[in-house]
Scaffold this motif. Sequence first.
Motif, PDB file in Angstrom:
ATOM      1  N   ALA A   1      17.413  11.632   5.637  1.00 49.99           N
ATOM      2  CA  ALA A   1      16.732  12.397   4.593  1.00 49.99           C
ATOM      3  C   ALA A   1      15.252  12.040   4.531  1.00 49.99           C
ATOM      4  CB  ALA A   1      17.399  12.141   3.240  1.00 49.99           C
ATOM      5  N   ALA A   2      14.935  10.756   4.699  1.00 52.25           N
ATOM      6  CA  ALA A   2      13.532  10.337   4.684  1.00 52.25           C
ATOM      7  C   ALA A   2      12.768  10.988   5.835  1.00 52.25           C
ATOM      8  CB  ALA A   2      13.441   8.820   4.775  1.00 52.25           C
TER       9      ALA A   2
ATOM     10  N   ALA B   1       0.831  -1.205   0.000  1.00 50.70           N
ATOM     11  CA  ALA B   1       0.000   0.000   0.000  1.00 50.70           C
ATOM     12  C   ALA B   1       0.867   1.258   0.000  1.00 50.70           C
ATOM     13  CB  ALA B   1      -0.926  -0.011   1.215  1.00 50.70           C
ATOM     14  N   ILE B   2       1.942   1.252   0.786  1.00 51.01           N
ATOM     15  CA  ILE B   2       2.851   2.406   0.822  1.00 51.01           C
ATOM     16  C   ILE B   2       3.470   2.642  -0.554  1.00 51.01           C
ATOM     17  CG2 ILE B   2       5.074   3.215   1.725  1.00 51.01           C
ATOM     18  CD1 ILE B   2       4.319   1.797   4.362  1.00 51.01           C
ATOM     19  N   LEU B   3       3.914   1.580  -1.180  1.00 49.95           N
ATOM     20  CA  LEU B   3       4.569   1.712  -2.481  1.00 49.95           C
ATOM     21  C   LEU B   3       3.578   2.062  -3.583  1.00 49.95           C
ATOM     22  CD1 LEU B   3       7.077  -1.278  -2.197  1.00 49.95           C
ATOM     23  CD2 LEU B   3       7.441   1.144  -1.653  1.00 49.95           C
TER      24      LEU B   3
ATOM     25  N   ARG C   1       5.755  12.786  -1.605  1.00 50.95           N
ATOM     26  CA  ARG C   1       4.877  11.758  -2.176  1.00 50.95           C
ATOM     27  C   ARG C   1       5.681  10.583  -2.739  1.00 50.95           C
ATOM     28  NH1 ARG C   1      -0.311  13.891  -5.244  1.00 50.95           N
ATOM     29  NH2 ARG C   1      -0.880  11.779  -4.608  1.00 50.95           N
ATOM     30  N   GLU C   2       6.927  10.477  -2.283  1.00 53.40           N
ATOM     31  CA  GLU C   2       7.768   9.354  -2.677  1.00 53.40           C
ATOM     32  C   GLU C   2       7.807   8.332  -1.544  1.00 53.40           C
ATOM     33  OE1 GLU C   2      11.579  10.600  -4.088  1.00 53.40           O
ATOM     34  OE2 GLU C   2      10.761  12.139  -5.407  1.00 53.40           O
TER      35      GLU C   2
ATOM     36  N   ARG D   1       6.868   8.083  -6.703  1.00 53.76           N
ATOM     37  CA  ARG D   1       8.167   7.551  -7.087  1.00 53.76           C
ATOM     38  C   ARG D   1       8.711   6.701  -5.945  1.00 53.76           C
ATOM     39  NH1 ARG D   1      12.084   8.503 -10.783  1.00 53.76           N
ATOM     40  NH2 ARG D   1      10.932  10.256 -11.638  1.00 53.76           N
ATOM     41  N   ILE D   2       9.348   5.584  -6.296  1.00 52.67           N
ATOM     42  CA  ILE D   2       9.977   4.704  -5.316  1.00 52.67           C
ATOM     43  C   ILE D   2      11.485   4.800  -5.478  1.00 52.67           C
ATOM     44  CG2 ILE D   2      10.230   2.332  -4.496  1.00 52.67           C
ATOM     45  CD1 ILE D   2       7.496   1.737  -5.774  1.00 52.67           C
ATOM     46  N   ARG D   3      12.164   5.041  -4.375  1.00 51.90           N
ATOM     47  CA  ARG D   3      13.626   5.043  -4.361  1.00 51.90           C
ATOM     48  C   ARG D   3      14.085   3.811  -3.577  1.00 51.90           C
ATOM     49  NH1 ARG D   3      15.673  10.165  -6.699  1.00 51.90           N
ATOM     50  NH2 ARG D   3      14.030  11.702  -6.358  1.00 51.90           N
TER      51      ARG D   3
END
Length: 290
Positions: free
Chosen positions: A208-209, A133-135, A187-188, A140-142
């Motif tokens: 950073a997150a 759900a998070i992804l 929103r990543e 964008r996914i890092r």
Amino acid sequence: MDGREAGFDEVQGRILADLPELSSELRKAARFLVDHPDEVALVSMRVLASRSEVTPTTFVRLARRLGFADWAALRKPFEDRLRSGNAPFAAKADALVKRGAEAIFAESLRTISANLTAAEAVNGGDEIAKACAILERAQRIRVAGFRSCRAPAHAFVYLCRMFRRDITLLGGDSGALEAELAALGKREAIVAIGFSPYSRELGPVVEAARRHGVPIVAIADSMAAPVARHAEVTLRFSTDSPSFFPSVAAAMAIVEALAATMLARSGPAAAERVRETELELQAFGAYLAE
């Protein structure tokens, strides 16, 4: 034991010293603790009981027999050991060479199989659904994985790019990690993979997150891992191995299973994108002609 915290070596020594005096049931549980220290730190008491063929309460009784208040107190030194990474690779390599090569190949495969079983046992449906759900919400996914964790990180990016384009590998360009982290958007989402000893690059990724309010899906060897402590959800894997180096086979299996689950949840449109990507790869001559 007495009021101070016992270290892992002390606990192991106590177990071995008391082993002859234990009942057959307690002895079976104690031997499992000695032989599978990583699993003690990673999986539940119920799973340990199933694998060692004793009842869960046997581990509670063993903890008290060894002088601990409860099972959690006995388990703590095992968790601390896994976090600290206190067995140097060189020392393990020396021990492996002295042991000889005859049974290592088969034992390695058996241990990997046990790691995969453990991964299935400790990662329930709720955790998988939350990670997906998070992804799915992310624009964008890092993906962060360094050193030996680069392989599962790269595999996850490669698989997911078959059905979505908005996924990148952090630190893919040498020296660009700081710039990539500075450009994180709210929103990543970040997928961070690591085990003890943890790569120092994970520190800036987590910081950073937190600074940008970006959720982390951790794939780690422990709930106490630095990245897991700040993650929205953590999928766990064991690195147990008879070799000198921790195994990443279970981490690789988790990223493959997670990518497959994400595709299944995405429906026919995602399957169509896989078909389109495959045709593009064939058109570019990506595969050898058979």
